[in-house]
Design an enzyme around this catalytic site. Structure first.
Site, short mmCIF file in Angstrom:
data_model
loop_
_atom_site.label_atom_id
_atom_site.label_comp_id
_atom_site.label_asym_id
_atom_site.label_seq_id
_atom_site.Cartn_x
_atom_site.Cartn_y
_atom_site.Cartn_z
N GLY A 263 1.32 5.21 -7.76
CA GLY A 263 0.34 6.07 -7.12
C GLY A 263 0.73 7.53 -7.07
O GLY A 263 0.43 8.33 -7.96
N ARG A 264 1.46 7.90 -6.00
CA ARG A 264 1.67 9.31 -5.64
C ARG A 264 2.08 10.23 -6.80
O ARG A 264 1.52 11.33 -6.92
CB ARG A 264 2.71 9.39 -4.51
CG ARG A 264 2.22 8.78 -3.19
CD ARG A 264 3.35 8.75 -2.19
NE ARG A 264 3.01 8.22 -0.90
CZ ARG A 264 3.13 6.91 -0.55
NH1 ARG A 264 3.56 6.03 -1.43
NH2 ARG A 264 2.83 6.52 0.68
N HIS B 24 0.84 -1.21 0.00
CA HIS B 24 0.00 0.00 0.00
C HIS B 24 0.88 1.26 0.00
O HIS B 24 0.53 2.28 0.59
CB HIS B 24 -0.91 -0.02 1.24
CG HIS B 24 -2.28 0.57 1.05
ND1 HIS B 24 -3.41 -0.17 0.97
CD2 HIS B 24 -2.69 1.87 0.93
CE1 HIS B 24 -4.47 0.62 0.83
NE2 HIS B 24 -4.06 1.86 0.79
C1 LIG Z 1 -3.20 9.42 -1.33
C2 LIG Z 1 -3.31 7.94 -1.49
C3 LIG Z 1 -4.56 7.34 -1.33
C4 LIG Z 1 -4.67 5.95 -1.51
N1 LIG Z 1 -5.92 5.37 -1.44
C5 LIG Z 1 -6.06 4.07 -1.76
C6 LIG Z 1 -7.36 3.50 -1.85
O1 LIG Z 1 -8.37 4.16 -1.65
N2 LIG Z 1 -7.45 2.17 -2.19
C7 LIG Z 1 -6.34 1.41 -2.44
O2 LIG Z 1 -6.46 0.23 -2.74
N3 LIG Z 1 -5.10 1.93 -2.34
C8 LIG Z 1 -4.95 3.24 -2.05
N4 LIG Z 1 -3.69 3.79 -2.00
C9 LIG Z 1 -2.52 2.93 -2.29
C10 LIG Z 1 -2.21 2.91 -3.81
O3 LIG Z 1 -3.23 2.28 -4.52
C11 LIG Z 1 -0.90 2.17 -4.10
O4 LIG Z 1 -0.94 0.88 -3.55
C12 LIG Z 1 0.34 2.92 -3.58
O5 LIG Z 1 0.14 4.31 -3.65
C13 LIG Z 1 1.55 2.55 -4.40
O6 LIG Z 1 2.69 3.18 -3.90
P1 LIG Z 1 3.33 4.50 -4.55
O7 LIG Z 1 2.42 5.65 -4.20
O8 LIG Z 1 4.63 4.58 -3.85
O9 LIG Z 1 3.45 4.30 -6.03
C14 LIG Z 1 -3.54 5.16 -1.80
C15 LIG Z 1 -2.30 5.78 -1.93
C16 LIG Z 1 -2.17 7.15 -1.80
C17 LIG Z 1 -0.83 7.79 -1.99
#
Ligand SMILES: Cc1cc2nc3c(=O)[nH]c(=O)nc-3n(C[C@H](O)[C@H](O)[C@H](O)COP(=O)(O)O)c2cc1C
Length: 385
Positions: free
Chosen positions: A338-339, A285
């Site tokens: 993600g970010r 995550h």
């Molecule tokens: C602001 C934010 C909100 C997130 N919300 C969710 C979500 O609602 N559901 C989910 O499965 N993962 C969520 N994630 C995790 C992302 O889907 C993902 O697994 C993660 O951001 C990957 O890492 P990275 O940001 O380093 O690329 C969230 C991540 C961030 C940064």
């Protein structure tokens, strides 16, 4: 107030550059919500350390003039082996962020996954990107599961990611320190923080409220859309009693591709396979749930060995073309990021997201050519040291 200028956007040369610019643009509380992780943030830095440790062994003098990074995932053909990860409350970070990410991803022919915690309703994103993908947090209740699955299918989504690593909300001290809360609690400190970032205040905060009214968490329930100020949204980061039994219910009702997101143990990969899942996301995550969790790259090979015919996706800390290549060389079919895409949305909506996608595609192309590998399939054969 306009978004980032084309000249400034050109100075952004890689996905990491978006973070530095977004830090200046966003209120501290909002930036911290995106950037932060659980507890001490150990997992976030560990994810990067593990990726950085991997070394690739290039092959030379191979004809790579027809290099392609196209992939097939769940029966759909995509331009590149990466996608935009689901991110909740994105519209707090950038005006209409979910639509901007969906449209940019569609135009670039990469997947976009909408979060259950999004402020934009599924039905609207289903119009922006027909056939795109959804990531659900579900109440552990069969009737709710059946109705929610129907809502997602009716909106035309083709893949259902079950976010499975959220038994409870994690400990995010940075949010507490910065004054970010969900439900949203307006305080004098937060107002001061927002006022010090007028570009975000006008382009996102006020614009969102003027155009959409009070933001609501729109995809957590088949009917209810609690406002971000409502105490009802306390539980939206997870349900402690949700178990494999409920995942089986989703499998029964959902006829499209089902993917379990948040797998870090080979035993859980085996359970996902036995459940009849079509795929898994090996993920911690992005370091936002259990601090000190293993990095997905440390367990990817062992999980791949248990995955049978399931599609294996990976995420958490991937930023460079070489990171994507490392993920594929270690057994993944594609990578979620993600970010950086959310930072890009904050800076310049679709235009900036499109630049982020293009930068990463260019890096992957260069890396494939320098490794002597023409296809993503062949990347699986790349040796590592
Ligand atoms: C602001 C934010 C909100 C997130 N919300 C969710 C979500 O609602 N559901 C989910 O499965 N993962 C969520 N994630 C995790 C992302 O889907 C993902 O697994 C993660 O951001 C990957 O890492 P990275 O940001 O380093 O690329 C969230 C991540 C961030 C940064």
């Amino acid at each position: 107030m306009p978004g980032i200028s084309s000249a400034r956007l050109k100075q952004i040369l890689n996905l990491n550059d978006f973070e530095a610019q977004a830090r200046k643009h966003l209120p501290r509380a909002i930036f911290g919500y995106v950037q932060g992780g659980a507890d001490d943030g150990t997992t976030i830095s560990h994810n990067r350390e593990v990726l950085n440790r991997i070394r690739l062994i290039p092959r030379i003098l191979r004809d790579v003039s027809a290099c392609s990074q196209k992939v097939t995932l769940f029966g759909q053909r995509f331009a590149s082996p990466f996608m935009i990860a689901p991110m909740g409350a994105s519209a707090v970070v950038a005006h209409d962020a979910d639509n901007a990410m969906a449209k940019a991803a569609r135009a670039a022919r990469i997947p976009y996954i909408l979060s259950a915690n999004a402020i934009t309703p599924i039905e609207e994103i289903g119009q922006s990107y027909p056939g795109c993908w959804f990531a659900g947090y579900q109440k552990p209740d069969e009737s709710n599961i059946e109705r929610m699955v129907k809502r997602v299918a009716d909106a035309g989504f083709t893949a259902y990611f079950l976010t499975a690593d959220v038994a409870v909300g994690s400990n995010r001290e940075n949010n507490k320190r910065n004054g970010y809360t969900m439900p949203f609690r307006p305080t004098a400190r937060l107002a001061f923080d927002m006022a010090r970032h007028p570009s975000w205040l006008y382009r996102t905060g006020l614009k969102t409220v003027c155009q959409r009214g009070v933001p609501r968490i729109s995809n957590i329930d088949p009917v209810e859309r609690p406002s971000i100020f409502s105490s009802e949204i306390d539980a939206v980061t997870g349900y402690a009693s949700f178990s494999w039994k409920h995942a089986e219910m989703i499998r029964r009702y959902w006829k499209g591709a089902l993917i379990i997101k948040g797998v870090l143990s080979p035993e859980d990969a085996k359970l996902a396979r036995e459940l009849g899942a079509d795929g898994i996301v090996v993920s911690n995550h992005g370091g936002r749930q259990l601090d000190c969790a293993v990095s997905p790259m440390e367990v990817l090979s062992a999980i791949k060995a248990e995955s049978g015919s399931m599609t294996v996706l990976v995420d958490s800390g991937f930023r460079r073309g070489t990171d994507v290549v490392k993920g594929l060389a270690s057994g993944a079919d594609a990578v979620l990021i993600g970010r950086p895409f959310l930072y890009a949305a904050a800076l310049g909506r679709e235009k900036a997201i499109t630049r982020a996608i293009g930068l990463l595609q260019r890096e992957i192309h260069i890396d494939q050519c320098l490794l002597g590998v023409e296809t993503c399939e062949a990347l699986k054969e790349i040796a590592q040291a």
